[in-house]
Design a protein around this motif. Sequence first.
Motif, PDB file in Angstrom:
ATOM      1  N   GLN A   1      84.828  62.002  -6.777  1.00 32.61           N
ATOM      2  CA  GLN A   1      85.053  61.144  -5.281  1.00 32.61           C
ATOM      3  C   GLN A   1      85.388  62.345  -4.056  1.00 32.61           C
ATOM      4  OE1 GLN A   1      86.662  57.594  -5.715  1.00 32.61           O
ATOM      5  NE2 GLN A   1      86.899  58.327  -8.169  1.00 32.61           N
ATOM      6  N   VAL A   2      85.551  63.928  -4.107  1.00 30.27           N
ATOM      7  CA  VAL A   2      86.388  64.605  -2.968  1.00 30.27           C
ATOM      8  C   VAL A   2      85.230  65.240  -2.800  1.00 30.27           C
ATOM      9  CG1 VAL A   2      87.842  66.286  -3.322  1.00 30.27           C
ATOM     10  CG2 VAL A   2      88.271  65.038  -4.863  1.00 30.27           C
ATOM     11  N   ASN A   3      85.671  65.622  -1.514  1.00 37.34           N
ATOM     12  CA  ASN A   3      84.415  66.065  -0.306  1.00 37.34           C
ATOM     13  C   ASN A   3      85.714  66.428   0.533  1.00 37.34           C
ATOM     14  OD1 ASN A   3      82.507  67.434   0.721  1.00 37.34           O
ATOM     15  ND2 ASN A   3      81.932  65.170   1.426  1.00 37.34           N
ATOM     16  N   HIS A   4      86.011  67.543   0.209  1.00 35.67           N
ATOM     17  CA  HIS A   4      87.243  68.365   1.486  1.00 35.67           C
ATOM     18  C   HIS A   4      86.358  69.770   1.737  1.00 35.67           C
ATOM     19  CE1 HIS A   4      91.082  69.394   3.113  1.00 35.67           C
ATOM     20  NE2 HIS A   4      90.862  68.161   3.590  1.00 35.67           N
ATOM     21  N   ARG A   5      86.661  70.191   2.518  1.00 38.02           N
ATOM     22  CA  ARG A   5      86.508  71.974   2.527  1.00 38.02           C
ATOM     23  C   ARG A   5      87.597  73.151   1.493  1.00 38.02           C
ATOM     24  NH1 ARG A   5      89.167  75.419   6.469  1.00 38.02           N
ATOM     25  NH2 ARG A   5      86.765  76.224   7.284  1.00 38.02           N
TER      26      ARG A   5
END
Length: 716
Positions: free
Chosen positions: A449-453
């Motif tokens: 669920q995580v999409n962060h640089r």
Amino acid sequence: MPPRKSFSEASTTAKPGCQTKCGNLTVPYPFGIGLDSGCSIGPWFDVNCNNSKPIIANNLEIVAISEQQVRVKNWIAFRCYAESGNVTRQFRISINLFGTPYTFSEANRFTVVGCDDLARTDPIDGSCTGIGCCQTPIPKGLKTFNSSLGSLKNHTEAYSFNPCGYAFIGDEERFEFHTSDFGDMGFRHRTMENVPIVLDWAIGDLSCDQLKKNGDFSCGENSDCVDSDMSLGGYRCNCSEGYEGNPYLSPGCTDINECENNPCDEHGICANTPGSYSCSCAKGYKGDGTKDGLGCIAVNSQFPVIKFSIGLSIGLLSIFIGVTWLYFGIKKRKLTRMREKFFEQNGGFLLKQQTSNESGIFFEQNGGFLLKQQTSNESGIEFIKIFSAEELEKSTNNYSEDHILGKGGYGIVYKGILPDQRIVAIKKSRMMDQNQIEQFINEVIILSQVNHRNVVKLIGCCLENEVPLLVYEFVSKGTLFYHIHNNRLRIAVEAASALAYLHSAASMPIIHRDVKSSNILLDDSYTTKISDFGTSRLVPLDQTQVTTLVQGTLGYLDPEYFHTSKLTEKSDVYSFGVVLAELMTGKKPLSLDKPEEERNLATYFIMSMKEKRLFPILEPRILREGSLEQLQGIGELVKRCLNLKGEERPTMKEVATELEGFRRFSKHPWIGHENAEETEALLGKPSGLSSDLYTINVGGVFSIENYSVPNNLDGR
């Protein structure tokens, strides 16, 4: 083939007119009986027959002579003691073979018998094979042997069963030790008679090639010249294969009649040839005539050997292929069933059940398994692949040790190269119980669920092994702890932003629960990546806290969470406050080797702030490069993060905003400088602390019994 007779058993053993025996010993040429009798090839080969005892060289009594060696009666060094420790009798030995064509053979061993004895012999330069090097073999080329005995306590503690000690060299194959030798007073005489000294011998000091050039060649017909291997030059003569006799005397070596021992088949005919023989079959028989070959078979009842052999070979080959195919087929089916079992055991169905209930994620099986991940801006779809066991085995060279990136509290991490040449980090978990499987599934769900640089990206997983595996993007620059002295504020801002994203911007809030410097990684461009979500928890949108079993890492754990078991996003804020304290001071969160007030970094930092002595505990470099107002401001932020009461701590979003404000100052020790020296320093000072993803977990999972929570951390 019959055994070849020794040259001492040849029909012609001595020169014409010379004596052949001394006592029971046959003396073959090039040895000869009589001093200066002309019966030997040279003075050192003269045998003095004294009262039927053959003596050679320096008073050595010959026992046997062969083509390469002479065996002589042994000499024994000994030393005997009285019960009081006084020496009653002793004997040293010294054998010098310099100037002779003899050397001590490697077939000898230097032997000491006794329970309280020291024996010494002279070393030889360049050798470390037992002489002067605590080893027992005799080196090749040894020309002299001197030995004497000593004792540590003069046998006073061993006298009752071992009054004497002995030292000697002798034929290794002829000596057998018995414990009864300790007290046997006849040991010396028996060993002298039964364990001979073996001497290698050679003629002259010229090689065979040199002899041929000089025309002074002593080997007779049907013989071969052999260079000595004693490293001192010289040669010997040996009869050629199929011949026997004395190669030093005319007519040389004679042909062996092998047919006398019937080496052929019972229906075969033996024909002797020079140096060999041949077999053929009698009339009415066919074959090669040998005992070990096809033998001889009657012509009218000849068995079809060739056809039978071909048919048998084809049949056996067919059986082998069939059995092999059946074996691999059964093995493949077993492997498939085993992987299905592991898939279920590792939470595959639980993962399917969990993902089917999550928004934007579903589980799909269509020639393979895929987890679909909805990106944060809904502009596209990424897939988290479920890899097969073969794919990951191939990418890690079957999990070879040279692919290991590190070891953590939950498993081992390997470096892998996928078929599309992407480099990944493969985390192989240790043996798991049901609770750990749920943690593994939890990490997959959260990272899906995580999409962060600034959060480490999950590429996929594998559930077909005995233990589950996670496949991450490869973060090449190690952990924050490795680079804690460079780019500090930028890294802190990025880490805070990532945690703020997890708390408030993800589709369902996520509490990391194990924030520490060793779980903050850096990629090739030193971009921060938050890792290790094995203990993280999803928080429903209508809740602000969850009640869980206390887990975390010593030194970073929120005291309020420890006491109440109620996990909130402020627990991550406390742990991040410890990370900021690390960045400012360069100190570890726990240092048991320091004074008591400095052992816990959080306690020490708060006390220093309350007593207005922040600057003495900061790293000298920070004090040199930053303003005191900036440092005081960041210290106040850390103090608020470390507040015992979670409700009085700032949110991660507030922390990130304040840190970004400090970062905008024109000059600050935490601002990264893009130059070669800084980069070199970045790579040159690795830390002893390690990442739970790539290396050993410093904290690990712990129990309440071994953790003490500070009671005086109130930062108000």
